[in-house]
Motif scaffolding. Structure first.
Motif, mmCIF file in Angstrom:
data_model
loop_
_atom_site.group_PDB
_atom_site.id
_atom_site.type_symbol
_atom_site.label_atom_id
_atom_site.label_comp_id
_atom_site.label_asym_id
_atom_site.label_seq_id
_atom_site.Cartn_x
_atom_site.Cartn_y
_atom_site.Cartn_z
ATOM 1 N N GLY A 182 9.381 -8.260 4.442
ATOM 2 C CA GLY A 182 9.809 -7.253 5.402
ATOM 3 C C GLY A 182 9.065 -5.939 5.315
ATOM 4 O O GLY A 182 9.396 -4.991 6.055
ATOM 5 N N LEU A 183 8.057 -5.848 4.453
ATOM 6 C CA LEU A 183 7.331 -4.595 4.256
ATOM 7 C C LEU A 183 6.119 -4.523 5.191
ATOM 8 O O LEU A 183 5.653 -5.552 5.699
ATOM 9 C CB LEU A 183 6.871 -4.486 2.805
ATOM 10 C CG LEU A 183 7.995 -4.437 1.761
ATOM 11 C CD1 LEU A 183 7.420 -4.379 0.362
ATOM 12 C CD2 LEU A 183 8.904 -3.232 2.007
ATOM 13 N N PRO A 184 5.593 -3.324 5.438
ATOM 14 C CA PRO A 184 4.414 -3.184 6.297
ATOM 15 C C PRO A 184 3.251 -4.034 5.790
ATOM 16 O O PRO A 184 3.069 -4.205 4.582
ATOM 17 C CB PRO A 184 4.087 -1.690 6.200
ATOM 18 C CG PRO A 184 5.402 -1.044 5.875
ATOM 19 C CD PRO A 184 6.118 -2.015 4.983
ATOM 20 N N LYS A 185 2.452 -4.559 6.709
ATOM 21 C CA LYS A 185 1.334 -5.423 6.347
ATOM 22 C C LYS A 185 0.169 -4.588 5.803
ATOM 23 O O LYS A 185 0.036 -3.408 6.085
ATOM 24 C CB LYS A 185 0.875 -6.232 7.561
ATOM 25 C CG LYS A 185 1.967 -7.086 8.198
ATOM 26 C CD LYS A 185 2.521 -8.108 7.213
ATOM 27 C CE LYS A 185 3.605 -8.959 7.866
ATOM 28 N NZ LYS A 185 4.211 -9.922 6.912
ATOM 29 N N GLY A 186 -0.670 -5.240 5.036
ATOM 30 C CA GLY A 186 -1.842 -4.579 4.473
ATOM 31 C C GLY A 186 -2.255 -5.264 3.191
ATOM 32 O O GLY A 186 -1.668 -6.268 2.787
ATOM 33 N N ASP A 187 -3.266 -4.722 2.565
ATOM 34 C CA ASP A 187 -3.744 -5.280 1.306
ATOM 35 C C ASP A 187 -2.982 -4.694 0.124
ATOM 36 O O ASP A 187 -2.663 -3.504 0.104
ATOM 37 C CB ASP A 187 -5.242 -4.990 1.131
ATOM 38 C CG ASP A 187 -6.093 -5.782 2.112
ATOM 39 O OD1 ASP A 187 -5.640 -6.860 2.545
ATOM 40 O OD2 ASP A 187 -7.197 -5.328 2.444
ATOM 41 N N TRP A 188 -2.743 -5.540 -0.846
ATOM 42 C CA TRP A 188 -2.022 -5.140 -2.051
ATOM 43 C C TRP A 188 -2.982 -5.091 -3.237
ATOM 44 O O TRP A 188 -3.793 -5.984 -3.417
ATOM 45 C CB TRP A 188 -0.902 -6.144 -2.350
ATOM 46 C CG TRP A 188 0.211 -6.118 -1.352
ATOM 47 C CD1 TRP A 188 0.212 -6.666 -0.101
ATOM 48 C CD2 TRP A 188 1.480 -5.493 -1.516
ATOM 49 N NE1 TRP A 188 1.404 -6.424 0.527
ATOM 50 C CE2 TRP A 188 2.216 -5.713 -0.320
ATOM 51 C CE3 TRP A 188 2.091 -4.783 -2.551
ATOM 52 C CZ2 TRP A 188 3.507 -5.236 -0.137
ATOM 53 C CZ3 TRP A 188 3.386 -4.310 -2.378
ATOM 54 C CH2 TRP A 188 4.076 -4.535 -1.188
ATOM 55 N N LEU A 189 -2.878 -4.033 -4.027
ATOM 56 C CA LEU A 189 -3.617 -3.987 -5.284
ATOM 57 C C LEU A 189 -2.966 -4.987 -6.237
ATOM 58 O O LEU A 189 -1.775 -4.880 -6.532
ATOM 59 C CB LEU A 189 -3.579 -2.585 -5.899
ATOM 60 C CG LEU A 189 -4.229 -1.459 -5.111
ATOM 61 C CD1 LEU A 189 -4.134 -0.152 -5.904
ATOM 62 C CD2 LEU A 189 -5.673 -1.776 -4.796
ATOM 63 N N LEU A 190 -3.732 -5.959 -6.695
ATOM 64 C CA LEU A 190 -3.202 -6.991 -7.589
ATOM 65 C C LEU A 190 -3.666 -6.701 -9.013
ATOM 66 O O LEU A 190 -4.869 -6.735 -9.292
ATOM 67 C CB LEU A 190 -3.675 -8.376 -7.146
ATOM 68 C CG LEU A 190 -3.234 -9.553 -8.013
ATOM 69 C CD1 LEU A 190 -1.706 -9.680 -8.033
ATOM 70 C CD2 LEU A 190 -3.868 -10.856 -7.523
ATOM 71 N N VAL A 191 -2.730 -6.423 -9.890
ATOM 72 C CA VAL A 191 -3.053 -6.063 -11.272
ATOM 73 C C VAL A 191 -2.638 -7.190 -12.204
ATOM 74 O O VAL A 191 -1.474 -7.597 -12.236
ATOM 75 C CB VAL A 191 -2.341 -4.757 -11.694
ATOM 76 C CG1 VAL A 191 -2.789 -4.346 -13.107
ATOM 77 C CG2 VAL A 191 -2.619 -3.638 -10.698
ATOM 78 N N THR A 192 -3.598 -7.698 -12.953
ATOM 79 C CA THR A 192 -3.322 -8.661 -14.015
ATOM 80 C C THR A 192 -4.490 -8.619 -14.988
ATOM 81 O O THR A 192 -5.444 -7.871 -14.787
ATOM 82 C CB THR A 192 -3.104 -10.082 -13.454
ATOM 83 O OG1 THR A 192 -2.664 -10.943 -14.506
ATOM 84 C CG2 THR A 192 -4.381 -10.648 -12.863
ATOM 85 N N SER A 193 -4.416 -9.403 -16.047
ATOM 86 C CA SER A 193 -5.512 -9.445 -17.018
ATOM 87 C C SER A 193 -6.775 -9.964 -16.337
ATOM 88 O O SER A 193 -6.719 -10.873 -15.507
ATOM 89 C CB SER A 193 -5.143 -10.341 -18.195
ATOM 90 O OG SER A 193 -4.019 -9.822 -18.884
ATOM 91 N N ALA A 194 -7.926 -9.407 -16.730
ATOM 92 C CA ALA A 194 -9.186 -9.762 -16.070
ATOM 93 C C ALA A 194 -9.473 -11.257 -16.144
ATOM 94 O O ALA A 194 -9.937 -11.863 -15.168
ATOM 95 C CB ALA A 194 -10.333 -8.967 -16.695
#
Length: 265
Positions: A182-194
């Motif tokens: 339900g949130l506005p569309k767009g790109d998300w910063l994805l953070v995890t181990s390299a």
């Protein structure tokens, strides 16, 4: 079922499990006086231990995983970012559950980097994806621990969106898709181990979620060459174990359709 099968299989094929099988085979074969086979198994076991504990072969296996996605040089402007997603695995849930607070684990840099991003982008939501994923003991999941962590450092709790049911990377992506629907569309910063980023990016893309890879928790310099001699043999073994698990994970995810390619890029 996939989660439990993968956990049980990993107990067997991880380095310690393979060494246990090797020693068990030596013991079994010794009863049949097959000396040549005993010597062969002993040699293979010794070679494996020396290679894993006294070289940087683990780092060399991790390096292409970590180099697959470079961290952007600058934080994207707020109008390009729908929010931040951080994958669980950064807290020691067993210790935290018993002592309180928020004890960072081996991949704790994921949450430190997410905290930095959350402060730099003060108006975007932060999704914490990760349930209680221990097979043999009760722990506290990263999602609930993260609330204490972020609010302690000044992040408004109303910005935090918890996905606390996922047990693996595929579920991270599939269940996150539900909580951000339900949130506005767009790109998300994805953070995890390299080292975990290729499989994570592949899993989120497969769910139709646009992500900007933001790797953290590096284990290699990115330019390592083969070297012999380690100050900490147990750390070296751990790197081998981590690399084997991630490469097998990529192969299994590709074979089962959880990612679209063996090595997403």
């Amino acid at each position: 079922m996939f989660y439990y099968l993968s956990k049980i299989a990993w107990l067997v094929i991880q380095p310690v499990g393979l060494l246990t099988l090797c020693f068990a085979s030596i013991l079994l074969v010794s009863f049949f006086r097959a000396r040549k086979l005993v010597r062969l198994l002993a040699f293979v076991g010794l070679l494996f231990v020396l290679g894993a504990a006294q070289t940087n072969v683990g780092r060399l296996m991790l390096q292409p995983l970590e180099n697959r996605f470079a961290r952007p040089g600058e934080i994207p402007p707020p109008d390009r970012v729908a929010g931040i997603i951080v994958l669980g695995g950064g807290f020691d849930g067993y210790v935290t559950q018993r002592r309180g607070g928020f004890e960072l684990g081996g991949s704790g840099d994921r949450f430190v980097e997410t905290l930095r991003l959350a402060k730099a982008l003060p108006d975007v939501p932060v999704v914490i994806s990760g349930g209680e994923a221990s097979l043999i003991r009760t722990t506290e999941g990263d999602a609930s621990i993260a609330v204490r962590f972020f609010t302690e450092f000044g992040i408004d709790e109303n910005r935090l969106i918890l996905e606390s049911r996922s047990l693996n990377t595929h579920e991270n992506a599939a269940l996150t898709k539900t909580v951000i629907a339900g949130l506005p569309k767009g790109d998300w910063l994805l953070v995890t181990s390299a080292f975990h980023m290729p499989r994570s990016v592949g899993a989120f893309r497969e769910q139709g979620i646009g992500v900007i890879p933001w790797p953290a928790d590096y284990r290699t310099s990115g330019t390592d060459g083969f070297a012999i001699g380690r100050d900490d043999p147990m750390e070296a073994m751990s790197e081998v174990s981590l690399a084997i698990r991630e490469w097998i994970g990529l192969a299994v995810y590709a074979a089962t359709g959880r990612i679209g390619a063996f090595f997403p890029g």
